[in-house]
Every structure is written in C-alpha cells, then in structure tokens.
Design a protein around this motif. Structure first.
Motif, PDB file in Angstrom:
ATOM      1  N   PRO A  18       7.779 -12.702 -25.708  1.00  8.37           N
ATOM      2  CA  PRO A  18       8.162 -13.304 -24.418  1.00  8.37           C
ATOM      3  C   PRO A  18       7.699 -12.525 -23.194  1.00  8.37           C
ATOM      4  O   PRO A  18       7.542 -13.105 -22.131  1.00  8.37           O
ATOM      5  N   TYR A  19       7.514 -11.233 -23.319  1.00 11.57           N
ATOM      6  CA  TYR A  19       7.068 -10.453 -22.169  1.00 11.57           C
ATOM      7  C   TYR A  19       5.708  -9.822 -22.434  1.00 11.57           C
ATOM      8  O   TYR A  19       5.306  -9.591 -23.569  1.00 11.57           O
ATOM      9  N   THR A  20       5.022  -9.582 -21.350  1.00  7.79           N
ATOM     10  CA  THR A  20       3.765  -8.854 -21.388  1.00  7.79           C
ATOM     11  C   THR A  20       3.801  -7.865 -20.227  1.00  7.79           C
ATOM     12  O   THR A  20       4.844  -7.670 -19.611  1.00  7.79           O
ATOM     13  N   PHE A  21       2.678  -7.243 -19.926  1.00  5.48           N
ATOM     14  CA  PHE A  21       2.656  -6.235 -18.862  1.00  5.48           C
ATOM     15  C   PHE A  21       1.436  -6.426 -17.970  1.00  5.48           C
ATOM     16  O   PHE A  21       0.353  -6.782 -18.443  1.00  5.48           O
ATOM     17  N   VAL A  22       1.647  -6.174 -16.702  1.00  5.65           N
ATOM     18  CA  VAL A  22       0.547  -6.142 -15.734  1.00  5.65           C
ATOM     19  C   VAL A  22       0.286  -4.680 -15.412  1.00  5.65           C
ATOM     20  O   VAL A  22       1.195  -3.959 -14.984  1.00  5.65           O
ATOM     21  N   GLN A  23      -0.937  -4.251 -15.634  1.00 11.19           N
ATOM     22  CA  GLN A  23      -1.243  -2.829 -15.521  1.00 11.19           C
ATOM     23  C   GLN A  23      -1.066  -2.323 -14.096  1.00 11.19           C
ATOM     24  O   GLN A  23      -1.176  -3.074 -13.120  1.00 11.19           O
ATOM     25  N   LEU A  24      -0.767  -1.054 -13.994  1.00 10.50           N
ATOM     26  CA  LEU A  24      -0.700  -0.397 -12.702  1.00 10.50           C
ATOM     27  C   LEU A  24      -2.127  -0.124 -12.228  1.00 10.50           C
ATOM     28  O   LEU A  24      -3.002   0.190 -13.040  1.00 10.50           O
ATOM     29  N   PRO A  25      -2.386  -0.259 -10.932  1.00  7.71           N
ATOM     30  CA  PRO A  25      -3.750  -0.027 -10.441  1.00  7.71           C
ATOM     31  C   PRO A  25      -4.273   1.347 -10.862  1.00  7.71           C
ATOM     32  O   PRO A  25      -3.566   2.352 -10.774  1.00  7.71           O
ATOM     33  N   LYS A  26      -5.512   1.370 -11.321  1.00  8.40           N
ATOM     34  CA  LYS A  26      -6.110   2.617 -11.781  1.00  8.40           C
ATOM     35  C   LYS A  26      -6.549   3.473 -10.595  1.00  8.40           C
ATOM     36  O   LYS A  26      -6.919   2.969  -9.549  1.00  8.40           O
ATOM     37  N   GLY A  27      -6.522   4.775 -10.835  1.00  6.13           N
ATOM     38  CA  GLY A  27      -7.053   5.693  -9.836  1.00  6.13           C
ATOM     39  C   GLY A  27      -6.116   5.919  -8.668  1.00  6.13           C
ATOM     40  O   GLY A  27      -5.103   5.244  -8.487  1.00  6.13           O
ATOM     41  N   GLU A  28      -6.460   6.890  -7.849  1.00  6.49           N
ATOM     42  CA  GLU A  28      -5.678   7.205  -6.663  1.00  6.49           C
ATOM     43  C   GLU A  28      -5.821   6.083  -5.633  1.00  6.49           C
ATOM     44  O   GLU A  28      -6.892   5.480  -5.500  1.00  6.49           O
ATOM     45  N   PRO A  29      -4.764   5.790  -4.899  1.00  2.00           N
ATOM     46  CA  PRO A  29      -4.848   4.717  -3.894  1.00  2.00           C
ATOM     47  C   PRO A  29      -5.749   5.110  -2.738  1.00  2.00           C
ATOM     48  O   PRO A  29      -5.989   6.288  -2.478  1.00  2.00           O
ATOM     49  N   GLU A  30      -6.237   4.086  -2.044  1.00  2.18           N
ATOM     50  CA  GLU A  30      -7.086   4.331  -0.889  1.00  2.18           C
ATOM     51  C   GLU A  30      -6.256   4.910   0.256  1.00  2.18           C
ATOM     52  O   GLU A  30      -5.032   4.783   0.291  1.00  2.18           O
ATOM     53  N   ALA A  31      -6.934   5.534   1.195  1.00  2.91           N
ATOM     54  CA  ALA A  31      -6.259   6.090   2.362  1.00  2.91           C
ATOM     55  C   ALA A  31      -5.505   4.985   3.093  1.00  2.91           C
ATOM     56  O   ALA A  31      -6.028   3.882   3.280  1.00  2.91           O
ATOM     57  N   GLY A  32      -4.286   5.266   3.500  1.00  2.74           N
ATOM     58  CA  GLY A  32      -3.479   4.282   4.201  1.00  2.74           C
ATOM     59  C   GLY A  32      -2.635   3.411   3.307  1.00  2.74           C
ATOM     60  O   GLY A  32      -1.882   2.557   3.792  1.00  2.74           O
ATOM     61  N   TRP A  33      -2.761   3.600   1.986  1.00  2.00           N
ATOM     62  CA  TRP A  33      -1.915   2.810   1.071  1.00  2.00           C
ATOM     63  C   TRP A  33      -0.449   3.103   1.350  1.00  2.00           C
ATOM     64  O   TRP A  33       0.370   2.191   1.428  1.00  2.00           O
ATOM     65  N   ARG A  34      -0.119   4.366   1.499  1.00  2.00           N
ATOM     66  CA  ARG A  34       1.202   4.737   2.011  1.00  2.00           C
ATOM     67  C   ARG A  34       1.024   5.176   3.464  1.00  2.00           C
ATOM     68  O   ARG A  34       0.204   6.040   3.767  1.00  2.00           O
ATOM     69  N   THR A  35       1.797   4.567   4.321  1.00  3.01           N
ATOM     70  CA  THR A  35       1.693   4.901   5.735  1.00  3.01           C
ATOM     71  C   THR A  35       3.009   4.582   6.424  1.00  3.01           C
ATOM     72  O   THR A  35       3.933   4.043   5.808  1.00  3.01           O
ATOM     73  N   ALA A  36       3.102   4.891   7.699  1.00  2.00           N
ATOM     74  CA  ALA A  36       4.335   4.649   8.451  1.00  2.00           C
ATOM     75  C   ALA A  36       4.543   3.151   8.653  1.00  2.00           C
ATOM     76  O   ALA A  36       3.587   2.405   8.907  1.00  2.00           O
ATOM     77  N   PRO A  37       5.780   2.670   8.543  1.00  2.00           N
ATOM     78  CA  PRO A  37       6.067   1.249   8.777  1.00  2.00           C
ATOM     79  C   PRO A  37       6.038   0.921  10.262  1.00  2.00           C
ATOM     80  O   PRO A  37       5.957   1.813  11.124  1.00  2.00           O
ATOM     81  N   ALA A  38       6.132  -0.363  10.559  1.00  2.00           N
ATOM     82  CA  ALA A  38       5.981  -0.815  11.939  1.00  2.00           C
ATOM     83  C   ALA A  38       7.178  -0.485  12.809  1.00  2.00           C
ATOM     84  O   ALA A  38       7.055  -0.396  14.038  1.00  2.00           O
ATOM     85  N   GLY A  39       8.347  -0.314  12.216  1.00  2.00           N
ATOM     86  CA  GLY A  39       9.545  -0.055  13.004  1.00  2.00           C
ATOM     87  C   GLY A  39      10.197  -1.339  13.479  1.00  2.00           C
ATOM     88  O   GLY A  39       9.664  -2.452  13.319  1.00  2.00           O
ATOM     89  N   HIS A  40      11.362  -1.200  14.096  1.00  2.00           N
ATOM     90  CA  HIS A  40      12.157  -2.359  14.494  1.00  2.00           C
ATOM     91  C   HIS A  40      12.448  -2.394  15.996  1.00  2.00           C
ATOM     92  O   HIS A  40      13.208  -3.247  16.452  1.00  2.00           O
ATOM     93  N   ASP A  41      11.856  -1.491  16.765  1.00  2.00           N
ATOM     94  CA  ASP A  41      12.239  -1.387  18.173  1.00  2.00           C
ATOM     95  C   ASP A  41      11.662  -2.503  19.035  1.00  2.00           C
ATOM     96  O   ASP A  41      12.250  -2.907  20.032  1.00  2.00           O
ATOM     97  N   ARG A  42      10.480  -3.037  18.658  1.00  2.00           N
ATOM     98  CA  ARG A  42       9.865  -4.092  19.465  1.00  2.00           C
ATOM     99  C   ARG A  42       8.857  -4.836  18.608  1.00  2.00           C
ATOM    100  O   ARG A  42       8.409  -4.341  17.569  1.00  2.00           O
ATOM    101  N   LEU A  43       8.515  -6.045  19.041  1.00  2.00           N
ATOM    102  CA  LEU A  43       7.467  -6.816  18.389  1.00  2.00           C
ATOM    103  C   LEU A  43       6.127  -6.306  18.915  1.00  2.00           C
ATOM    104  O   LEU A  43       5.760  -6.535  20.077  1.00  2.00           O
TER     105      LEU A  43
END
Length: 693
Positions: free
Chosen positions: A15-40
């Motif tokens: 009933p279940y299968t798996f979707v692989q995790l992306p290979k290799g190190e992520p590209e620059a900016g994959w983790r970064t600061a969020p937009a915040g909530h102070d203004r649009l």
C-alpha cells in the motif's frame, strides 16, 4: 496504469511506497530567511484561494474529538438543519503541507530522528552469565536505580507446580515469591523442576512470566496415543540479600528502550490514546492450545517498575554497585538495530529546520516550530515562525450520511523492515547473510551496511485510487461489513478498530487564506492543492490523455480511503499597490504562478516529479485489486471470489525476504520496488501452515 495490469494473480502491491529525498546538497538559497509578517512586501501577494475537493474514495476521519476517536467530525453549517460531516482545516493543512514538502523538497518536519528499530533475537540459549534480577527502585522515567540480583543460574519451574503452590493461575504473576526445595534436574542444558511437591508459596525466589504464544501447543505422549497439552515453564531465581545501586554500561539503557519500542505491547499501547504508563499493565498469559490463563505478566513499556523481574548480564562488581552490560525482558528477547539512529540515515540538510531565520521552502510558507531546543539553563526554548497560510474547514455540498467501518488492524510504521524502508541495493537482491548466525540483511546495522550505512528511502506515500470498489478491503467488506472483526481476526484482537466514513463522490469546499507570498511560493501552494497543475506536463503515458492526479486526506489510506482530487481558483488577490494604494488587483493567474514554481525548482527536484510523482500521485497507477500488505493468500481479480482470510498478514513473507539464514534454509533478500519502477508489484508468499497467524 502500471505494467502490473497484466500481472498474474500471485502478485501484490504494497500500500505504501517512497518518494526519494533530493540527492546532493541543496542549491544556495534553499534555506533562507522568510518574508516576515510586518508588511506586504513588494513583489508579494496576499489573498484567498477556493478549493473544491471531490472524494474519489470514501473519506475516513477520526481522533478529531477527545473521547470520540471513531466518529467522523460534524459541525453546524449554514444551509443545513443540523450538524453535518466536514473536513477540519487542521487535517487539510497537514495533508497539504506534507505534499508541499514532497513537491518542493522541503525538510522532514514530521520525522523521529532518534528512532532505532528493535529486532527479535534468534531462538537460542542465552550465553553464560545472564541472570534474573528484581527491580527495587526506579527514577521518574522508569530507569532502574537499585535492584536485587539472583546470582545463580535460573531454575525453570513448570506452571502447574507453581499453580499448586500459589493456589491457582490467578496468583501466578511476574514477581511472585516462592521457595524451591530442589533445583530439579538438567534438561536441555538448563535446570528444570516439575514436581509440585517441591515448590512452596512465599520465600526468596522470584518468578518471571513471559508471552506463551511461541511455546508448543502439544507434546509427545510418553505412553503413546494422543498428544498431551504443551507445558509452560517459568524462569525463577533466588534473590541475593543485598540491594545494589545500578549503573548501565554505555548505550545499554538506550538500546533496551529501542528494543522495547517495536514490541506488540507497545503497538497496542500507542493505539490506545490517553493510556498512562506510570503503573504496570498486567496481561494474561494464555496457553497457545486452548487460551486458558497460565498467569499474568507485565506488559513491555519504555520503563520498568518496582518488583518487576528482568534478565540482566551483570559485570562482576562491588558490594553496593551493580554494572549492567545488557538487559532483556525474556530469555528470547530483542536487540537494537546497529548503533545509528534514523537521523544518520538521511541527508543532514533535510532534517527539520531549527533556525526561524533560515528556513526551507515549506517552512517559509507553512511555518516552523523547533521544540527540542534548550535555553542553556535546563529550560526548553522554542524557536518558531508563524506560517503564511490559514485553512478553513471544508464544508460539504450536501448533508452526507456516514457509514460505519469495521477496520482490520493497522499498526504504526515499521521502519525496521529494511527490505521496504532502506534504500534499494541491487547488488544485495536475492543475497543472504554470510554467516548462519548472522543478522538478516534487512536489519539496520547488519552486514547489509558493510558498504556504507544504507539510507532511508524517503517520504512515505500511499497509492491513490479512484476505483475503491476494486480494493481488497472494500471487496471483502461489501457483503459483510464486520467481516474483519467476526470472520478474519479473533474478536479480542486489540488492534481492531471502528470508524466512520463519508462516501466516494462527496464534495467539499474550503478556503485558504495566504499572505506575503512570492509568485514562486504561491505556485508551490497551488500545486500542493492541485498536483495536476504540476504533473500533467511531465506525464508521458500515451494511453491516458488526461490522467487524474490527487492527494490523500484522513486515515485508512492503506485500505484505499482518503483519495481526493481538487480544483483550485483564486477568489481574491492583492499586492502592495492594490492593498495600500487602491490600485487594480494584480493579474497573476494560477498557470503563471505554477509556472514560476516549476522554473525555480532545482533539477534534482524536477527529476523526482517526472520519475516518481507522476506515478505516486496518479490515481490507480497501482492496480487497485492488488494493493494490500503482504497477504496470506492470493488476490483474485475483480469479479472472482475472494477468501477474506487471504487478507491476513503473511509472516512467512517477512521471514523469507529478510536476507537471513537458518540451519537448513536460506531466505534471499527481496526489496520493495522503487516508486519509479514500471511495475510496483511483488510476488505473494503465502502464509505457511506451519507458522501461527
């Protein structure tokens, strides 16, 4: 549909299968600061999406209300006279977030990185040095602080002799005290006592009872004729007078907890929400032949209790301190799978985000909460970021009726089953452990890891269906809804459960409020709400002009519940100019946002979309009538008679695909096909009549 449509009746699809995790190190900016909530901010959007959901298979939701774990949620809604079924926004948010993590290659937000499986030991005599011990004191977590050791090897006493001394089976339980007037005789390299006249109530000997299901039902009759009822022996040990403090050798207590975690006792414990473990839970020990009560044992828990009797491997120490090198709850116990926790079997970068100013694509949209931090003064420190989306409840189009479902046992995931959960190693297929006593290749930490630590396969996904009537659960229960509770399983099976479902074809509408999202972020959200927006451009199957893609919500997914397809529209949209300056609303449409998300995705994520998600999120890619856990028998095609008992689990399958060896047999390692494979089916290995169900 996969190539399995031409498959023989001797195949099944897990009933279940798996979707692989992306290979290799992520590209620059994959983790970064969020937009915040102070203004649009400039170049970002806020608004409302409307999502119309169609149930392509019955929907099953439960555990929404405290104390009503089998009830489909209902609420009053405008246009209806009374409460009607609805889909809670929290359920939708969880399902959509999970899918977004898969589409965008986000972090593993729901992942127990400290998990390590436990495996049953082979049936063999324990090495010299193991002794019984009685727990005297534990700390608040159930870790032993003091215990009394039985310094001499145990004596195995027949239960009938103990019943005679203690006044019946109702008085025989773990920790009971007796006196032995003899140590009996040596039988099969252990001391064994059968004479009831040589056992007395009370004294300085403690008794340990364990599960009896694996004991023999019958034994040979020395006088000939019909077989006699099998005998049940209890380990007993004479306590030393000294109560010693306890220290565990490195890793011993942690390995014990991991071994306990995968026991049937713990699976049943987790099934009963709200049950506490501060006191021992007593379980009847039943004879395997006639289910008559032999006595009571303490259920396995991730803690121990005063007066509980355990096996220990002590290190010769001083008069006041006992060093324990190993510990077990029975003579045939369990061992932890290697030394590596689950977090060591996935790429480090996919572990859950912990820094609210450095988030993966999914956490930047749906929010993040790190509850494992420590402020440095012994206090918890939560690092959290509030998400940018809110889900309303999904209201029904009609006042749909609910149907009662009598469900077969559905336990928690078993990542210790390496033939399914660990990355495929084509070189190991059909191989076995080198040594006869070697651990099967399926085990974490076995020689299967000799070329390097095998990683976990990825994110679990259940096959979707638009033809639920062909799925084995619905076929078996169509004529008799209670078939699994009355005909297939014993009625006292604690893993059986009930729930309520809403019919296939039911339609619901929800609204999703979003704020401060970029066009890429909005495109990712839209594709998670309707994966067809993303995947139809990658499907190269000429047999189907427009395949249906969907996602799953609610429970019962292994059985075929929960598949939905969706249509999403933009109900309102603002950017900074339209919100603050009153200018015209922006012209961004759904296709433009989805295209922005596609363009921004890394190549390795796009590869997962094309090779795997075009199959995993496609309705009935896996042939519906074959989708079941490894069955005890064969799964006939629709229209052919099916024996519901063939849907019992095949323990033989797990044994014969584990990559282990026995004295006179080999069990080749057989692994779950990749979700990218043209045929996801495996061969059925029927349950052996020589093994209990």
């Amino acid at each position: 549909m996969s190539e399995a449509k031409r498959a023989a009746r001797d195949e099944f699809v897990n009933p279940y299968t798996f979707v692989q995790l992306p290979k290799g190190e992520p590209e620059a900016g994959w983790r970064t600061a969020p937009a915040g909530h102070d203004r649009l901010a400039e170049g970002r959007y806020s608004g409302v999406l409307e999502v119309k959901l169609t149930a392509r298979s019955p929907l099953l939701l439960r555990n929404v209300y405290a104390g009503d774990d089998g009830v489909f949620p209902r609420r009053s809604s405008s246009g209806f006279d009374g409460p009607v079924p609805y889909l809670p926004g929290s359920s939708l948010a969880g399902a959509v977030r999970s899918l977004h993590e898969t589409l965008a290659g986000g972090c593993l937000r729901v992942f127990n990185g400290n998990f390590r499986p436990g495996y049953r030991d082979q049936v063999q005599k324990r090495p010299p040095g193991w002794r019984l011990a009685s727990i005297d004191e534990v700390d608040e977590n159930g870790r032993p602080l003091r215990m009394r050791l039985c310094p001499q090897p145990p004596v195995w006493v027949e239960s009938a002799a103990l019943h005679n001394a203690l006044g019946g089976a109702e008085n025989l339980k773990t920790g009971a005290r007796v006196t032995l007037l003899s140590q009996g005789m040596e039988v099969l390299e252990r001391q064994q006592l059968e004479d009831p006249n040589l056992v007395r109530a009370e004294g300085n000997w403690v008794v340990l009872l364990t599960e009896a299901r694996t004991r023999r039902k019958d034994r040979k009759n020395p006088a000939g004729g019909a077989k006699l009822r099998g005998r049940y022996f209890c380990a007993t040990g004479e306590l030393d007078d000294t109560v010693r403090g306890v220290e565990f050798a490195e890793g011993v207590w942690e390995s014990f907890l991991d071994a306990v975690d995968d026991t049937n006792d713990m699976r049943e414990f987790r099934q009963n929400l709200g049950r506490e473990d501060d006191k021992p839970h007593w379980v009847d020990v039943l004879h395997p032949k006639d289910n008559k009560v032999l006595g009571k044992r303490i259920a396995a828990r991730r803690r121990l209790y005063p007066d509980q009797v355990v096996w220990v491997l002590p290190e010769s120490g001083g008069e006041t301190l006992l060093t324990v090198k190993d510990m077990a709850l029975s003579v045939v116990w369990r061992h932890a799978g290697g030394v590596d926790k689950a977090r060591r079997r996935v790429p480090e970068h996919v572990l859950a985000c912990t820094d609210p100013m450095n988030l993966c694509p999914s956490c930047r949209i749906f929010g993040s909460a790190d509850t494992e931090g420590d402020g440095g003064k012994g206090q918890a420190e939560q690092n959290a970021y509030r998400g940018h989306v809110r889900f309303s409840d999904a209201a029904p189009r009609e006042a749909y009726a609910t149907q009662q479902e009598w469900l077969p046992p559905m336990g928690g995931p078993k990542p210790g089953a390496g033939q399914f959960y660990l990355n495929r190693d084509q070189g190991a297929e059909e191989k076995t452990a080198t040594e006869k006593a070697g651990r099967p290749l399926r085990e974490w930490g076995s020689e299967g890891d000799s070329k390097g630590r095998r990683g976990l396969r990825g994110r679990k996904q259940y096959w979707l269906t638009g033809t639920p009537g062909d799925r084995p659960y619905f076929r078996a229960s169509a004529a008799k809804p209670r078939v699994f509770h009355e005909d297939v399983y014993e009625p006292d099976n604690k893993m059986l459960s009930q729930a309520q479902s809403v019919q296939a074809g039911a339609m619901f509408t929800a609204r999703v409020h979003f704020e401060n999202l970029s066009d890429i972020d909005l495109g990712g959200l839209l594709c998670a709400l309707d994966p067809a927006l993303l995947l139809r451009g990658y499907d190269d199957d000429a047999e189907v002009e427009r395949p249906d893609y969907g996602w799953a919500v609610g429970g019962g997914r292994p059985l075929g519940f929960g598949t939905v397809t969706s249509q999403v529209s933009i109900a309102s949209l603002d950017d900074a100019s339209s919100r603050y300056l009153g200018e015209a609303a922006p012209s961004l449409d759904i296709e433009e946002a989805a295209a922005a998300f596609r363009r921004a995705a890394p190549r390795n994520v796009k590869d997962v979309w094309k090779r795997q998600l075009t199959k995993v999120l496609r309705l009935d890619w896996a042939v519906p009538h074959q989708v079941w856990y490894p069955p005890a028998g064969y799964l006939p095609e629709p229209g052919q008679p099916m024996n519901p008992k063939d849907l019992l689990p095949s323990f033989t399958f797990w044994k014969e695909t584990a990559g282990g060896r026995a004295e006179k047999a080999r069990f080749p390692y057989r692994q779950l096909p990749s979700s990218a494979a043209p045929n996801p089916a495996m061969k059925v290995i029927p349950q052996s009549t020589q093994e209990g169900r």
